[in-house]
Design a protein around this motif. Structure first.
Motif, short mmCIF file in Angstrom:
data_model
loop_
_atom_site.label_atom_id
_atom_site.label_comp_id
_atom_site.label_asym_id
_atom_site.label_seq_id
_atom_site.Cartn_x
_atom_site.Cartn_y
_atom_site.Cartn_z
N MET A 260 7.67 14.79 -9.86
CA MET A 260 6.27 14.36 -9.94
C MET A 260 5.58 14.64 -8.61
SD MET A 260 6.43 10.69 -11.95
CE MET A 260 7.48 9.93 -10.70
N GLU A 261 4.40 15.25 -8.65
CA GLU A 261 3.62 15.45 -7.44
C GLU A 261 3.12 14.11 -6.91
OE1 GLU A 261 3.01 17.03 -10.26
OE2 GLU A 261 3.17 19.20 -9.94
N LYS A 262 3.09 13.96 -5.60
CA LYS A 262 2.70 12.69 -4.99
C LYS A 262 1.28 12.28 -5.38
CE LYS A 262 6.40 11.72 -2.54
NZ LYS A 262 7.21 10.51 -2.70
N ASN A 263 0.39 13.26 -5.57
CA ASN A 263 -0.99 12.93 -5.94
C ASN A 263 -1.24 13.00 -7.44
OD1 ASN A 263 -0.79 15.67 -6.20
ND2 ASN A 263 -2.72 16.15 -5.15
N GLY A 264 -0.18 13.19 -8.23
CA GLY A 264 -0.34 13.26 -9.68
C GLY A 264 -0.76 11.93 -10.27
N LYS A 265 -1.51 11.99 -11.34
CA LYS A 265 -1.98 10.76 -12.00
C LYS A 265 -0.88 10.23 -12.90
CE LYS A 265 -6.30 10.22 -13.37
NZ LYS A 265 -7.55 10.25 -14.19
N ILE A 266 -0.42 9.02 -12.60
CA ILE A 266 0.72 8.42 -13.32
C ILE A 266 0.26 7.16 -14.04
CG2 ILE A 266 3.07 7.55 -13.12
CD1 ILE A 266 3.22 8.92 -10.37
N TYR A 267 0.48 7.13 -15.34
CA TYR A 267 0.18 5.94 -16.14
C TYR A 267 1.46 5.18 -16.42
CZ TYR A 267 -0.84 3.09 -20.28
OH TYR A 267 -0.94 2.05 -21.17
N ILE A 268 1.51 3.92 -16.00
CA ILE A 268 2.65 3.06 -16.30
C ILE A 268 2.21 2.06 -17.36
CG2 ILE A 268 4.36 1.43 -15.42
CD1 ILE A 268 2.53 3.54 -12.94
N ALA A 269 2.69 2.25 -18.58
CA ALA A 269 2.37 1.32 -19.66
C ALA A 269 3.25 0.08 -19.52
CB ALA A 269 2.63 1.98 -21.02
N GLY A 270 2.61 -1.09 -19.49
CA GLY A 270 3.36 -2.33 -19.33
C GLY A 270 3.62 -2.67 -17.87
N HIS A 271 2.65 -2.38 -17.01
CA HIS A 271 2.86 -2.54 -15.56
C HIS A 271 2.93 -3.99 -15.11
CE1 HIS A 271 -1.47 -3.31 -15.53
NE2 HIS A 271 -1.31 -3.80 -14.32
N THR A 272 2.51 -4.93 -15.95
CA THR A 272 2.58 -6.35 -15.55
C THR A 272 3.92 -6.98 -15.89
OG1 THR A 272 1.62 -7.11 -17.66
CG2 THR A 272 0.08 -6.61 -15.86
N GLY A 273 4.74 -6.31 -16.68
CA GLY A 273 6.03 -6.85 -17.05
C GLY A 273 7.07 -6.69 -15.96
N MET A 274 8.27 -7.17 -16.23
CA MET A 274 9.33 -7.13 -15.24
C MET A 274 9.65 -5.70 -14.82
SD MET A 274 13.25 -8.59 -15.38
CE MET A 274 13.61 -7.80 -16.95
N VAL A 275 9.93 -4.83 -15.78
CA VAL A 275 10.31 -3.46 -15.46
C VAL A 275 9.10 -2.68 -14.95
CG1 VAL A 275 11.29 -1.31 -16.33
CG2 VAL A 275 12.19 -3.51 -17.13
N GLY A 276 7.97 -2.82 -15.63
CA GLY A 276 6.78 -2.08 -15.23
C GLY A 276 6.34 -2.40 -13.81
N SER A 277 6.36 -3.67 -13.44
CA SER A 277 5.94 -4.05 -12.08
C SER A 277 6.92 -3.52 -11.04
CB SER A 277 5.81 -5.57 -11.97
OG SER A 277 7.03 -6.23 -12.24
N ALA A 278 8.21 -3.45 -11.39
CA ALA A 278 9.20 -2.88 -10.47
C ALA A 278 8.98 -1.38 -10.30
CB ALA A 278 10.61 -3.15 -10.98
N ILE A 279 8.60 -0.70 -11.37
CA ILE A 279 8.29 0.73 -11.29
C ILE A 279 7.09 0.96 -10.38
CG2 ILE A 279 7.50 2.75 -12.60
CD1 ILE A 279 9.14 1.62 -14.98
N VAL A 280 6.08 0.12 -10.51
CA VAL A 280 4.90 0.23 -9.64
C VAL A 280 5.31 0.04 -8.18
CG1 VAL A 280 2.70 -0.83 -9.00
CG2 VAL A 280 3.23 -0.43 -11.42
N ARG A 281 6.13 -0.98 -7.92
CA ARG A 281 6.60 -1.21 -6.55
C ARG A 281 7.34 0.02 -6.01
NH1 ARG A 281 8.25 -6.22 -8.64
NH2 ARG A 281 10.46 -5.64 -8.62
N ARG A 282 8.20 0.58 -6.84
CA ARG A 282 8.98 1.73 -6.41
C ARG A 282 8.10 2.94 -6.13
NH1 ARG A 282 13.38 3.17 -3.69
NH2 ARG A 282 13.77 5.38 -4.08
#
Length: 310
Positions: free
Chosen positions: A1-23
């Motif tokens: 994934m390019e660093k400036n690429g637009k990334i959609y995380i579905a379910g970002h408020t959940g346990m796994v989704g929020s961890a993906i956002v942090r990462r």
């Protein structure tokens, strides 16, 4: 994934989704597209199509799901199969229609047959009957994995999927009806300690074997696969370590400093006797988990006491 690429995380408020956002943020990915359930109902096909047409995300990670423990899965199977199937079908099809560069769908270890050979290889999918207590949820997740495979086969879309083992950690669901085994036990032992109860009752015999993956390790593996895997089949994500429910329960009892009795109610269901996934493929790619079960349990208990109860 390019660093400036637009990334959609579905379910970002959940346990796994929020961890993906942090990462992702820790790795320098800052062009993230996030929507809460109130902002975007993922079971609404028209709304999902409009969102993708407007935002055109280049990368998509599907962490959104309706999840719950044995009790909730048994009580609401129709809602579980409908919600999880619709979320995945809507997102995967919209991603295809809007030329998404890469998509990741998350499965669950319950997708495998109840009596699958152990450790469970990726090839075990669809080779036997599912565990009845979470069959509806499993079918919704299997549909996502198969959609990724068939959209890749028919259209050449770079859609992949992964199968994490049992995930726990920060932002887990500690509610009475929705929690899985680790948060449920943490809540039970803390409540018993606070209320000076003489005993805590755990479901089943305590004999089933389970493998647990801390949520930040799961997020790390998901980002790793987005950057290092383009294959046709789903990929198991696990630690290669397992523990009985009895041993796990005793650990949580000790870590919460509860001193009363521990009783197992053998009239309650155990679920699948053993769920231990073969993670040799992702290990061969160069990924390994970093957080031990003891460390992860202690962090999860601290999170529960500090944030959930505050």
């Amino acid at each position: 994934m390019e660093k400036n690429g637009k990334i959609y995380i579905a379910g970002h408020t959940g346990m796994v989704g929020s961890a993906i956002v942090r990462r992702l943020k820790a790795d320098g990915y800052n062009n993230l597209v996030l929507r809460t359930h109130a902002e975007l109902d993922l079971t609404n096909q028209s709304a999902v199509n409009s969102f993708f047409k407007k935002e055109k995300p280049e990368y998509v990670i599907i962490a959104a799901a309706r999840v719950g423990g044995i009790r909730e899965n048994n009580t609401y199977p129709a809602e579980f199969i409908y919600t999880n199937a619709m979320i995945n079908m809507n997102i995967i099809n919209a991603a295809h229609n809007n030329s998404c560069k890469k998509l990741m769908a998350l499965g669950s270890s319950c997708i495998y047959p109840k009596m699958a050979d152990q450790p469970i290889k990726e090839s075990s999918l669809l080779t036997g009957f599912l565990e009845p207590t979470n069959e509806a949820y499993s079918i919704g997740k299997i549909a996502a994995i198969e959609m990724c495979k068939f959209y890749k086969k028919q259209y050449g879309d770079n859609f992949i999927s992964c199968m994490p083992t049992n995930i726990y950690g920060i932002n887990d669901d500690f509610s009475e009806n929705g929690s899985h085994v680790i948060p449920a036990l943490i809540r039970k032992f803390h409540s018993a300690k606070e209320n000076n109860l003489d005993e805590v009752v755990a479901w089943g015999t305590g004999s089933p074997l389970r493998e647990f993956l801390y949520v930040d390790d799961a997020a790390d593996a998901i980002v790793f696969l987005m950057n290092n895997y383009d294959g046709n089949e789903h990929v198991n994500i696990g630690t290669g370590e397992e523990i009985t429910i009895k041993e796990l329960t005793e650990k949580i009892k000790d870590f919460t400093h509860y001193t009363g009795r521990l009783v197992f109610d053998v009239s309650k269901p155990d679920g699948t006797p053993r769920k231990f996934v073969d993670s040799s493929f992702i290990h061969s790619l160069g990924w390994k988990h970093k957080i031990s079960l003891d460390e992860g349990l202690r962090t999860t208990i601290e999170n529960y006491l500090t944030f959930v109860l505050s």
